[in-house]
Design an enzyme around this catalytic site. Structure first.
Site, mmCIF file in Angstrom:
data_model
loop_
_atom_site.group_PDB
_atom_site.id
_atom_site.type_symbol
_atom_site.label_atom_id
_atom_site.label_comp_id
_atom_site.label_asym_id
_atom_site.label_seq_id
_atom_site.Cartn_x
_atom_site.Cartn_y
_atom_site.Cartn_z
ATOM 1 N N ARG A 240 0.855 -1.187 0.000
ATOM 2 C CA ARG A 240 0.000 0.000 0.000
ATOM 3 C C ARG A 240 0.891 1.236 0.000
ATOM 4 O O ARG A 240 1.996 1.224 0.534
ATOM 5 C CB ARG A 240 -0.977 0.015 1.183
ATOM 6 C CG ARG A 240 -0.349 0.207 2.543
ATOM 7 C CD ARG A 240 -1.390 0.215 3.666
ATOM 8 N NE ARG A 240 -2.043 -1.072 3.823
ATOM 9 C CZ ARG A 240 -2.917 -1.359 4.784
ATOM 10 N NH1 ARG A 240 -3.250 -0.437 5.672
ATOM 11 N NH2 ARG A 240 -3.458 -2.552 4.873
ATOM 12 N N ASP A 284 0.392 -5.880 9.677
ATOM 13 C CA ASP A 284 -0.643 -6.757 10.234
ATOM 14 C C ASP A 284 -1.560 -7.287 9.142
ATOM 15 O O ASP A 284 -2.130 -8.377 9.268
ATOM 16 C CB ASP A 284 -1.484 -6.007 11.278
ATOM 17 C CG ASP A 284 -0.709 -5.739 12.564
ATOM 18 O OD1 ASP A 284 0.330 -6.403 12.769
ATOM 19 O OD2 ASP A 284 -1.136 -4.864 13.345
ATOM 20 N N GLU A 285 -1.701 -6.505 8.070
ATOM 21 C CA GLU A 285 -2.598 -6.883 6.972
ATOM 22 C C GLU A 285 -1.813 -7.366 5.751
ATOM 23 O O GLU A 285 -2.330 -7.385 4.631
ATOM 24 C CB GLU A 285 -3.502 -5.689 6.626
ATOM 25 C CG GLU A 285 -4.425 -5.325 7.795
ATOM 26 C CD GLU A 285 -5.152 -3.999 7.605
ATOM 27 O OE1 GLU A 285 -5.178 -3.503 6.450
ATOM 28 O OE2 GLU A 285 -5.690 -3.468 8.588
ATOM 29 N N CYS A 286 -0.556 -7.767 5.974
ATOM 30 C CA CYS A 286 0.307 -8.395 4.952
ATOM 31 C C CYS A 286 0.714 -7.470 3.811
ATOM 32 O O CYS A 286 1.135 -7.938 2.748
ATOM 33 C CB CYS A 286 -0.351 -9.664 4.393
ATOM 34 S SG CYS A 286 -0.644 -10.914 5.663
#
Length: 348
Positions: A240, A284-286
């Site tokens: 991201r 945490d969300e890869c």
């Protein structure tokens, strides 16, 4: 400041291995009958913990043909280039060293990220050098990069093998050269490089097909411009964007590095601290690429005020991406990050 950062949609799903890497890995396993024996090949890879491509050994043979007594100096008079780094092992220079050098630091310039492995030294005044750039520590290089450490952190891509990189450098030198006295030597070397590369089936373009395929997988260019590749799945999980553009992040870094006192510096650090929180959410969300990008950018900026944050971000990113060797290289570099003392085999 923007929110926690958003995933960047990709037109193509990505996997851990860039296009063309499987083919190149297979090529790296075959014996191209160079003068370098298997034992010496294994010695290079044991000391660096990196697999070397065939063109590395083929270029050593080429330079032996130019200067049998000292292949490392074969390009010195014509181009001002010297073979260094892993070539020092082929010349057995490491056998004469009384100390146990850390090859992660051998010819590692100030702005060289862990992905970069220096193989050629150029102009010492600008600290010009060339090296292999790898996306994965257990894979073969994806291109040859060029940097001038005294000028900054930018990495320029020069083809995907040493023959192409040296030829491109030679052709640039010919255009810039005003004196004509060495033109015959340059022309002869140019023809020799082209002939040998053609014989070996090596591409001479600055941007090869495999490099263009890699570009489609680059999630962000980062400050150094060479880009980073991380696996992104069909749901766009893996990367991201940072909530700051490169330009605004550089302004934040400048404010921190040039702050007049600790109080001002702590205040200027607030956006970085916020981004670190976003990175924790991303991990945490890869979306491991976010921390990777921020860590590389702060490493490139180079100020010692960022070393602690880089140590916090990059080894974690490398471990999450299963690129642990790059984390080891980074730790060694940050512990001894210097503009000088590049040759770990130099007599002390």
């Amino acid at each position: 400041m923007a929110g926690r950062g958003k995933r960047k949609p990709r037109s193509l799903p990505q996997t851990e291995t860039p296009n063309g890497e499987v083919k190149k890995a297979k090529e790296g396993l075959k014996d191209d009958k160079t003068s370098v024996g298997e034992e010496m090949r294994e010695e290079v890879e044991r000391l660096y913990k990196l697999r070397m491509p065939d063109d590395f050994f083929q270029f050593w043979d080429f330079c032996e043909g130019l200067n049998a007594d000292c292949p490392q100096d074969a390009l010195k008079n014509t181009l001002g280039l010297q073979l260094v780094g892993p070539f020092d092992i082929l010349s057995k220079k490491h056998k004469n060293s009384s100390s146990q050098p850390n090859f992660h630091l051998h010819w590692r310039y100030f702005y060289d990220p862990p992905e970069f492995q220096t193989i050629i030294q150029g102009n010492a005044d600008t600290q010009h050098h060339m090296g292999y750039f790898r996306d994965l520590p257990d894979a073969l290089p994806v291109f040859i990069g060029e940097n001038e450490a005294k000028k900054g952190y930018t990495i320029t891509q020069l083809g995907d093998n040493i023959f192409a990189a040296v030829l491109l450098f030679l052709q640039k030198k010919k255009k810039e050269k005003r004196q004509q006295k060495d033109d015959a030597a340059l022309n002869r070397l140019e023809e020799d490089l082209k002939r040998e590369a053609e014989r070996l089936g090596l591409p001479l373009e600055q941007k090869t097909k495999s490099m263009k395929q890699r570009e489609r997988k680059v999630v962000t260019k980062t400050f150094h411009g060479a880009g980073i590749v991380v696996p992104v799945d069909k749901n766009d999980v893996g990367y991201r964007e940072l909530p700051e553009s490169d330009a605004s992040l550089k302004k934040i870094c400048k404010a921190i590095a040039e702050a007049k006192d600790d109080e001002e510096r702590m205040k200027a650090f607030a956006p970085i601290q916020e981004m670190i929180t976003f990175v924790q959410f991303a991990n945490d969300e890869c979306d491991y690429g976010m921390g990777y990008e921020l860590g590389i950018d702060l490493f490139c900026y180079g100020s010692h005020y960022f070393f602690k944050v880089v140590r916090q971000l990059l080894p974690m990113a490398y471990n999450l991406l299963k690129r642990g060797l790059f984390g080891e290289i980074l730790e060694a570099h940050l512990a001894s990050r210097s503009q000088d003392n590049l040759d770990q085999l130099a007599a002390v």
